[in-house]
Design a protein around this motif. Structure first.
Motif, PDB file in Angstrom:
ATOM      1  N   ASN A 550       0.799  -1.226   0.000  1.00  0.00           N
ATOM      2  CA  ASN A 550       0.000   0.000   0.000  1.00  0.00           C
ATOM      3  C   ASN A 550       0.832   1.276   0.000  1.00  0.00           C
ATOM      4  N   ASN A 551       2.122   1.165   0.292  1.00  0.00           N
ATOM      5  CA  ASN A 551       3.002   2.329   0.218  1.00  0.00           C
ATOM      6  C   ASN A 551       3.304   2.630  -1.246  1.00  0.00           C
ATOM      7  N   GLU A 552       3.026   3.849  -1.655  1.00  0.00           N
ATOM      8  CA  GLU A 552       3.143   4.198  -3.071  1.00  0.00           C
ATOM      9  C   GLU A 552       4.566   4.030  -3.599  1.00  0.00           C
ATOM     10  N   GLN A 553       5.561   4.416  -2.796  1.00  0.00           N
ATOM     11  CA  GLN A 553       6.934   4.269  -3.260  1.00  0.00           C
ATOM     12  C   GLN A 553       7.327   2.798  -3.359  1.00  0.00           C
ATOM     13  N   ARG A 554       6.832   1.984  -2.443  1.00  0.00           N
ATOM     14  CA  ARG A 554       7.112   0.548  -2.514  1.00  0.00           C
ATOM     15  C   ARG A 554       6.462  -0.069  -3.747  1.00  0.00           C
ATOM     16  N   VAL A 555       5.264   0.398  -4.090  1.00  0.00           N
ATOM     17  CA  VAL A 555       4.617  -0.063  -5.324  1.00  0.00           C
ATOM     18  C   VAL A 555       5.495   0.266  -6.521  1.00  0.00           C
ATOM     19  N   ARG A 556       6.026   1.470  -6.550  1.00  0.00           N
ATOM     20  CA  ARG A 556       6.886   1.882  -7.659  1.00  0.00           C
ATOM     21  C   ARG A 556       8.156   1.030  -7.714  1.00  0.00           C
ATOM     22  N   ASP A 557       8.712   0.731  -6.550  1.00  0.00           N
ATOM     23  CA  ASP A 557       9.911  -0.109  -6.509  1.00  0.00           C
ATOM     24  C   ASP A 557       9.636  -1.480  -7.124  1.00  0.00           C
ATOM     25  N   LEU A 558       8.516  -2.076  -6.759  1.00  0.00           N
ATOM     26  CA  LEU A 558       8.199  -3.415  -7.252  1.00  0.00           C
ATOM     27  C   LEU A 558       7.818  -3.382  -8.733  1.00  0.00           C
ATOM     28  N   LEU A 559       7.228  -2.284  -9.192  1.00  0.00           N
ATOM     29  CA  LEU A 559       6.992  -2.125 -10.624  1.00  0.00           C
ATOM     30  C   LEU A 559       8.313  -2.072 -11.374  1.00  0.00           C
ATOM     31  N   ARG A 560       9.290  -1.388 -10.802  1.00  0.00           N
ATOM     32  CA  ARG A 560      10.612  -1.342 -11.431  1.00  0.00           C
ATOM     33  C   ARG A 560      11.254  -2.722 -11.455  1.00  0.00           C
ATOM     34  N   ASP A 561      10.945  -3.552 -10.448  1.00  0.00           N
ATOM     35  CA  ASP A 561      11.465  -4.916 -10.436  1.00  0.00           C
ATOM     36  C   ASP A 561      10.782  -5.799 -11.477  1.00  0.00           C
ATOM     37  N   ASP A 562       9.636  -5.320 -11.984  1.00  0.00           N
ATOM     38  CA  ASP A 562       8.877  -6.045 -12.996  1.00  0.00           C
ATOM     39  C   ASP A 562       8.493  -7.450 -12.527  1.00  0.00           C
ATOM     40  N   HIS A 564       5.611 -10.240 -11.255  1.00  0.00           N
ATOM     41  CA  HIS A 564       4.416 -10.597 -12.008  1.00  0.00           C
ATOM     42  C   HIS A 564       3.159  -9.875 -11.526  1.00  0.00           C
ATOM     43  N   GLY A 565       3.061  -9.599 -10.239  1.00  0.00           N
ATOM     44  CA  GLY A 565       1.846  -8.963  -9.756  1.00  0.00           C
ATOM     45  C   GLY A 565       2.031  -8.269  -8.427  1.00  0.00           C
ATOM     46  N   ILE A 566       1.261  -7.192  -8.224  1.00  0.00           N
ATOM     47  CA  ILE A 566       1.242  -6.453  -6.964  1.00  0.00           C
ATOM     48  C   ILE A 566      -0.195  -6.411  -6.473  1.00  0.00           C
ATOM     49  N   ILE A 567      -0.426  -6.968  -5.291  1.00  0.00           N
ATOM     50  CA  ILE A 567      -1.748  -6.949  -4.674  1.00  0.00           C
ATOM     51  C   ILE A 567      -1.800  -5.754  -3.736  1.00  0.00           C
ATOM     52  N   THR A 568      -2.747  -4.861  -3.961  1.00  0.00           N
ATOM     53  CA  THR A 568      -2.778  -3.610  -3.214  1.00  0.00           C
ATOM     54  C   THR A 568      -4.205  -3.180  -2.908  1.00  0.00           C
ATOM     55  N   ASP A 569      -4.366  -2.457  -1.806  1.00  0.00           N
ATOM     56  CA  ASP A 569      -5.663  -1.861  -1.472  1.00  0.00           C
ATOM     57  C   ASP A 569      -5.935  -0.623  -2.325  1.00  0.00           C
ATOM     58  N   HIS A 570      -4.894  -0.126  -2.993  1.00  0.00           N
ATOM     59  CA  HIS A 570      -5.023   1.114  -3.773  1.00  0.00           C
ATOM     60  C   HIS A 570      -4.675   0.820  -5.229  1.00  0.00           C
ATOM     61  N   GLY A 574      -1.727   2.270  -8.046  1.00  0.00           N
ATOM     62  CA  GLY A 574      -0.786   1.371  -8.706  1.00  0.00           C
ATOM     63  C   GLY A 574      -0.898   1.451 -10.215  1.00  0.00           C
ATOM     64  N   LEU A 575      -2.107   1.540 -10.718  1.00  0.00           N
ATOM     65  CA  LEU A 575      -2.313   1.648 -12.166  1.00  0.00           C
ATOM     66  C   LEU A 575      -1.764   2.963 -12.704  1.00  0.00           C
ATOM     67  N   ARG A 576      -1.953   4.044 -11.952  1.00  0.00           N
ATOM     68  CA  ARG A 576      -1.401   5.334 -12.380  1.00  0.00           C
ATOM     69  C   ARG A 576       0.114   5.298 -12.417  1.00  0.00           C
ATOM     70  N   ALA A 577       0.716   4.664 -11.401  1.00  0.00           N
ATOM     71  CA  ALA A 577       2.182   4.565 -11.368  1.00  0.00           C
ATOM     72  C   ALA A 577       2.693   3.762 -12.550  1.00  0.00           C
ATOM     73  N   ARG A 578       2.045   2.650 -12.850  1.00  0.00           N
ATOM     74  CA  ARG A 578       2.476   1.824 -13.996  1.00  0.00           C
ATOM     75  C   ARG A 578       2.331   2.588 -15.311  1.00  0.00           C
ATOM     76  N   GLU A 579       1.236   3.329 -15.432  1.00  0.00           N
ATOM     77  CA  GLU A 579       1.020   4.099 -16.656  1.00  0.00           C
ATOM     78  C   GLU A 579       2.087   5.173 -16.826  1.00  0.00           C
ATOM     79  N   SER A 580       2.443   5.825 -15.721  1.00  0.00           N
ATOM     80  CA  SER A 580       3.461   6.881 -15.812  1.00  0.00           C
ATOM     81  C   SER A 580       4.817   6.313 -16.215  1.00  0.00           C
ATOM     82  N   MET A 581       5.126   5.095 -15.752  1.00  0.00           N
ATOM     83  CA  MET A 581       6.399   4.467 -16.113  1.00  0.00           C
ATOM     84  C   MET A 581       6.420   4.030 -17.570  1.00  0.00           C
TER      85      MET A 581
END
Length: 602
Positions: A550-562, A564-570, A574-581
């Protein structure tokens, strides 16, 4: 008795000590971190891996903990690694305390006397009574937010899946807040334990008792000064970010081809700068507790403010830190270049809405399912649980107290009783408990794939998995979704019965390596998910998902790790962060994430 030092005096002590100790104190901290990180931590990791192998395990799971304790060889290895970690962490803090004490007195740091003092305290550490320091160093201090002071304690925190669940209820939030306040208060009470142990002949127990007595009138002073130190560190970190982002933003705009190299150098500057800031911060904290310890001595009045070093360093000595930092910058820049290029890759990570999208809907209900579809979640993670009459509903909690204000277990209610109940959350949202069939049908109608968790309450009837398969198969939706469970036996049974299904083992606690399993992926709690675990899963041919992030920066870190999936309450964030990347607007955005990942101050 000596007059208690005021806040201004303590801040003055910090300034004078850092001016006298300077780069030497920062170097002591950094060398301590290097030794514990490059030597002690790998040995501890190896010992733990060997303890697992002694009981036939390749990785840590909750179910394997009893076997570790019951087996003599594994128990012995764990005892050895605990003692090694304790000795290393204690010495790391003790050396800093002794060096700070010398600096504030104007004495030479790292002299022969320093070595003799450290040896004296090391002999005290091998006494059985010193084990009383263990809970302070490995529990109280890191839970109080000071785990960053050592590599060996940085990961000791309350797992987010525990704190997150507690914060979902008013009573849980109050209880968790009270717990944190108690931890903070205990840290203030026992703050002088290590300095008293290091600078006097007191045993661990005596140091704790004396700390409690000396801190009676100094708790608020210490708290205020610590807050000032942390604020100063935060300001320094912000300035560091501004310093390193500027050049990369310029190259993104005018010379994009040079951005990767410039970003690698800027990241190296941030890493070295972060180490200096944290080193100085550690020295500042040590200075405060040492000053308070000395103030409690009968001869405290004879201990004046630290003098300037007795003799100016030679020109060659002045160049030492500059040469070391320059060499470090060059090495880190070369190491950072491939990392920056890898982080810039477009992530393909799935975003999974945890129990649906719960911003304005109750978890695991049809309203949260529909909200997740509207948000654009790739999958919805949901829970299925058995009723007393062997049918299935969508529910996470084994007890209905949190969601329905009824202190009754799901296992004791029939299907009809459960689906007649309304559930609610703290925000005032409400909905009905859905049946599994109803939930799956709606998900299929709106085109929302699911990650279905098989949730056990402990009173399941025989043949749970085959009956679950039959119900979903009757709807024609078995292969439309994927599955996971904390219960290894259940999810592996599902995989054996239907090998073509996507299945995952959920791990609330994981370490060393992923287990040997027939499933397709692992779902690892965020606290346990490390680069080592990701690499282990990849080597085993398993996919990796993280929960609950649920931490936005942690979500971004795991997106950078690519992964397979991130389970989140938000899921929306997460979708906005992935789109921006995916927009590939330059490397400044990548550098921002890299700073929060690789710079120790963050």
């Amino acid at each position: 008795s000596a007059e208690r030092p005021g806040i201004r005096m303590l801040v003055g002590e910090i300034v004078r000590t850092l001016r006298v100790g300077g780069w030497r104190l920062a170097a002591i901290y950094l060398v301590g971190q290097l030794i514990t990180g490059a030597i002690v931590a790998p040995v501890v990791h190896w010992l733990f891996a060997e303890s697992l192998r002694a009981v036939g395990l390749s990785g840590l799971e909750l179910s394997g903990i009893p076997r570790l304790i019951d087996t003599p060889l594994s128990g012995l290895l764990i005892l050895v690694l605990v003692l090694l970690g304790f000795f290393a962490l204690s010495l790391q803090f003790i050396v800093m305390v002794i060096a700070v004490d010398q600096a504030r007195r104007g004495e030479r740091i790292l002299s022969r006397e320093t070595g003799l003092e450290v040896a004296r305290v090391a002999r005290k550490l091998v006494r059985p009574s010193s084990v009383l320091l263990l809970p302070y160093l490995f529990v109280l201090l890191p839970l109080g937010g000071f785990g960053f002071l050592s590599v060996l304690s940085q990961t000791i925190t309350v797992p987010s899946f525990i704190s997150g669940e507690l914060l979902k209820t008013t009573a849980g939030a109050i209880g968790y807040t009270a717990f944190l306040l108690v931890i903070l208060w205990l840290n203030l009470i026992f703050a002088l334990t290590v300095p008293l142990f290091a600078m006097t002949e007191a045993t661990a127990g005596q140091a704790q008792r004396r700390s409690r007595r000396l801190m009676r009138g100094n708790r608020w002073r210490l708290l205020i000064v610590l807050l000032l130190v942390l604020i100063a560190g935060a300001v320094a970190g912000l300035l560091l970010i501004l310093l390193v982002l500027g050049p990369v933003m310029l190259t993104d705009a005018f010379v994009p081809a040079a951005s990767a190299g410039v970003a690698a150098v800027m990241l190296a500057i941030a890493q070295v700068g972060g180490m200096i800031v944290v080193g100085m911060g550690g020295a500042a904290i040590a200075t405060v507790v040492v000053a308070l310890t000395r103030a409690g001595e009968p001869d405290a009045a004879t201990i004046g403010p630290a003098a300037i070093a007795d003799s100016p360093p030679r020109r060659a000595r002045r160049l030492i830190p500059a040469v070391v930092m320059a060499a470090l910058l060059v090495v880190l820049s070369f190491l950072n270049l491939p990392a920056m290029r890898a982080l810039a890759e477009t992530p393909g990570t799935l975003i999974l809405a945890h129990r649906g999208h719960t911003a304005n809907a109750v978890e695991n209900t049809l309203s949260s399912l529909r909200a997740a579809r509207e948000a654009g979640a790739d999958f919805v993670e949901m829970d299925v649980m058995e009723s007393s009459d062997g049918r299935f509903v969508v529910m996470h909690d084994a007890n209905l107290a949190r969601l329905a204000d009824q202190n009754v277990d799901v296992a004791d209610l029939t299907f009809d009783e459960l689906t007649a109940l309304s559930v609610h959350d703290n925000a005032g949202n409400s909905d009905m408990i859905p049946s599994l069939a109803e939930y799956l049908t709606v998900a299929n109608d709106i085109g929302q794939p699911l990650l279905i968790e098989i949730k056990l309450h402990g009173k399941e009837q025989p043949g749970l998995v085959p009956r679950l398969i039959a119900e979903i198969e009757e709807l024609g939706l078995l292969e439309e979704n994927i599955y996971h469970s904390l219960d290894r036996a259940s999810i592996e049974e599902l995989k054996r019965l239907r090998p073509n299904l996507g299945t995952g083992l959920t791990m609330a606690l994981a370490g060393v390596e992923v287990p040997d399993t027939i499933v397709d992926f692992v779902v690892i709690e965020e606290w346990s998910l490390t680069p080592t675990m990701i690499a282990s899963a990849q080597d085993a041919g398993l996919g990796v998902m993280a929960w609950t992030v649920n931490n936005e920066q942690r979500v971004r870190d795991l997106l950078r790790d690519d992964i397979h999936g991130i389970i989140t309450d938000h899921a929306d964030a997460g979708l906005r962060a992935r789109e921006s990347m995916s927009e590939k607007s330059g490397l400044a955005d990548v550098l921002w994430d890299a700073v929060f990942r690789y710079v120790v101050i963050f």
